[in-house]
Design an enzyme around this catalytic site. Structure first.
Site, PDB file in Angstrom:
ATOM      1  N   ASP A 136      37.118  39.858  37.708  1.00  0.00           N
ATOM      2  CA  ASP A 136      38.451  39.668  37.114  1.00  0.00           C
ATOM      3  C   ASP A 136      38.868  38.201  37.151  1.00  0.00           C
ATOM      4  OD1 ASP A 136      38.681  42.277  36.465  1.00  0.00           O
ATOM      5  OD2 ASP A 136      39.808  42.858  38.267  1.00  0.00           O
ATOM      6  N   CYS A 137      38.534  37.524  38.219  1.00  0.00           N
ATOM      7  CA  CYS A 137      38.929  36.113  38.333  1.00  0.00           C
ATOM      8  C   CYS A 137      37.922  35.163  37.701  1.00  0.00           C
ATOM      9  CB  CYS A 137      39.178  35.750  39.798  1.00  0.00           C
ATOM     10  SG  CYS A 137      37.933  36.373  40.933  1.00  0.00           S
TER      11      CYS A 137
END
Lengths: 387, 135
Positions: A136-137
């Site tokens: 996600d990051c």
């Protein structure tokens, strides 16, 4: 007796007397130990040879979108990426995934991790490829870009084992064919003998008990500046020594670190060892402060007083058999022939005495020009008795 | 007497012919073979020193050229790149003719083309690819 602070003050004043590890030999012979210790402030040493346990940490910076690089290749050479998102460690002996290795024997190993480091230091463009699984990051899964020494955030040469204090002389006693080793090409029937140390110029042979070279010592590294950050891997002070205290076999080692951005391709060279692999040839110079009469006596050591062991690399070494076929000194080695079992055997070196001499001169010059001061170790290396 | 050091490259079809024999018999030349290599199905390479009277030497070389044998002067064959050499001396014990030599005072390596017989023993010994064979 002098202190580091006194010597550094003399450097700042432009008064420091700095000589190389070769020059100190004649000075001690002429003036004696007492006078030499009083007059000389610093002795510079040097070495230049393939040092396999070398590599560089590189932070190549973030792409947009970002990637947590899981596997990374620099010019096709795998760099270890099991660190934070854009940190890698590029080892000197790493080879391309598609390298023929020794399938066509002996392999030539024309390009490896050491060559990437040389290219990077030379300012050349390096192709970077990275893959990842996406988070996600860090959503990006593939990255292909070009980096160079200026574009990367950090490039830190970090070598876990360099500057061996003495090394074996390698021969091929038992095989009936030419063998290809990390000590070079060895012809059958003891056709040649290879060595790898700059003897009287070599840093740890001038400080046999590690009285000045320790953690925090500032050094010449790859043309720039660096530090000793720990004892090197396999550091072993407990080997047999001569009456002069000098080790008669491979002993101490140094772990060194420095900013690759300040280094030069003249003193960091990609190395191809036929039949063995790739490596990095590293130039290291270490200043020795003349703090006492003992220390000046150690730095005045001569090639003829430094001995090492002749080791067979065809049968004994590969099988872990610890056997010596005699002792020789570095004067004999550097003269070109040594006698083994009654035979005159020609010698060759992997270390460059000429380059080591240049390094000792450059370091001397930097100190004289007030560009280089000495750093007192914050902790000493393990000594002879393991203290 | 004239002397010439040459690298002869034989096409595949000629490898089986006794070319050196004819050079000796028909052209009265002295042949010193420095190095020979024949790769099956491919070609042959011969490094020779040829000496004889100037006219006969010329005639002999013409004979070789007629056979489609490529002739190169030996001095062009091995190249030492001084800028790549770090003067480590790994090559020194392998050179049979002292073409590569070491000044023991300066510890500087140098290369004398005239002494080189292009045996190529030095090439794999150099970790820095400073010696190159130019074919």
């Amino acid at each position: 007796m002098k202190t580091y602070e006194e010597i550094n003050q003399r450097i700042r004043n432009g008064e420091a007397v700095v000589v190389t590890a070769e020059e100190i030999i004649d000075i001690v012979e002429e003036k004696g130990i007492k006078k030499a210790a009083k007059e000389v402030d610093v002795v510079t040493t040097g070495t230049f040879a393939p040092m396999c346990s070398s590599g560089a940490f590189i932070n190549f910076g973030h792409s947009k979108p970002k990637i947590r690089a899981q596997k990374v290749w620099l010019n096709g050479i795998n760099a270890y990426a099991g660190l934070a998102a854009t940190d890698v460690y590029l080892g000197a002996t790493e080879l391309p995934d598609e390298d023929l290795l020794n399938k066509v024997f002996p392999g030539s190993f024309k390009y490896g991790g050491g060559h990437v480091i040389e290219d990077l230091v030379a300012g050349r463009h390096i192709k970077l490829k990275a893959i990842s699984y996406g988070t996600d990051c860090y959503p990006k899964k593939e990255l292909e870009t070009v980096i160079d020494i200026k574009s990367v955030n950090q490039a830190i040469l970090t070598n876990p084992r360099n500057a061996y204090q003495n090394y074996n002389v390698a021969i091929n006693k038992y095989s009936d064919r030419t063998i290809y080793t990390y000590m070079g090409i060895l012809r059958p029937k003891i056709g040649n003998a290879n060595y790898c140390s700059t003897g009287q110029l070599s840093p740890l042979l001038n400080d046999p008990f590690y009285k000045t070279i320790g953690i925090g010592t500032k050094i010449f590294l790859g043309g720039g500046e660096g530090y000793v950050y720990w004892e090197g891997t396999q550091h072993n002070p407990r080997v047999k020594r001569g009456a002069n205290g000098v080790v008669r076999a491979p002993a101490g080692t140094l772990a060194v670190v420095g900013d690759l951005k300040g280094m030069s391709p003249e003193w960091l060279k990609g190395t191809s060892i036929t039949g063995y692999g790739a490596s990095l040839t590293v130039g290291i110079g270490i200043p020795i402060p003349i703090l006492s009469e003992d220390i000046v006596k150690y730095t005045a050591v001569k090639d003829e007083d430094i001995y090492t062991q002749i080791v067979d690399y065809s049968k004994d070494y590969p099988n872990g058999v610890n056997k010596s076929y005699g002792e020789v000194n570095y004067k004999q080695l550097r003269d070109g022939y040594i006698e083994i079992e009654g035979k005159q055997v020609p010698t060759g070196a992997l270390s460059s005495y000429k380059k080591a001499r240049e390094i000792a001169e450059i370091l001397k010059d930097r100190i004289k020009k007030k560009k280089f001061e000495l750093a007192k170790p914050v902790k000493y290396l393990k000594g002879k008795l393991g203290e | 007497m004239t002397k010439k050091r040459v690298v002869l490259t034989f096409p595949h079809e000629i490898v089986s012919q006794p070319v050196v024999y004819y050079l000796v018999k028909d052209y009265n030349l002295m042949i010193n073979i420095l190095r020979a290599r024949v790769t099956p199905q491919e070609q042959g390479r011969l490094v020779v020193e040829i000496s004889g009277k100037k006219k006969e030497l010329e005639a002999g070389m013409n004979y070789l050229a007629e056979l489609n044998i490529d002739i190169q002067s030996l001095t062009r064959d091995i190249k030492w790149h001084e800028n790549k050499c770090v003067h480590c001396t790994a090559c020194i014990p392998h050179c049979p003719t002292d073409a590569i030599s070491l000044d023991r005072d300066t510890m500087k390596v140098s290369f004398d083309k005239q002494k080189c017989i292009a045996c190529e023993l030095c090439i794999p010994t150099c970790p820095y690819q400073a010696i190159e064979i130019v074919i």
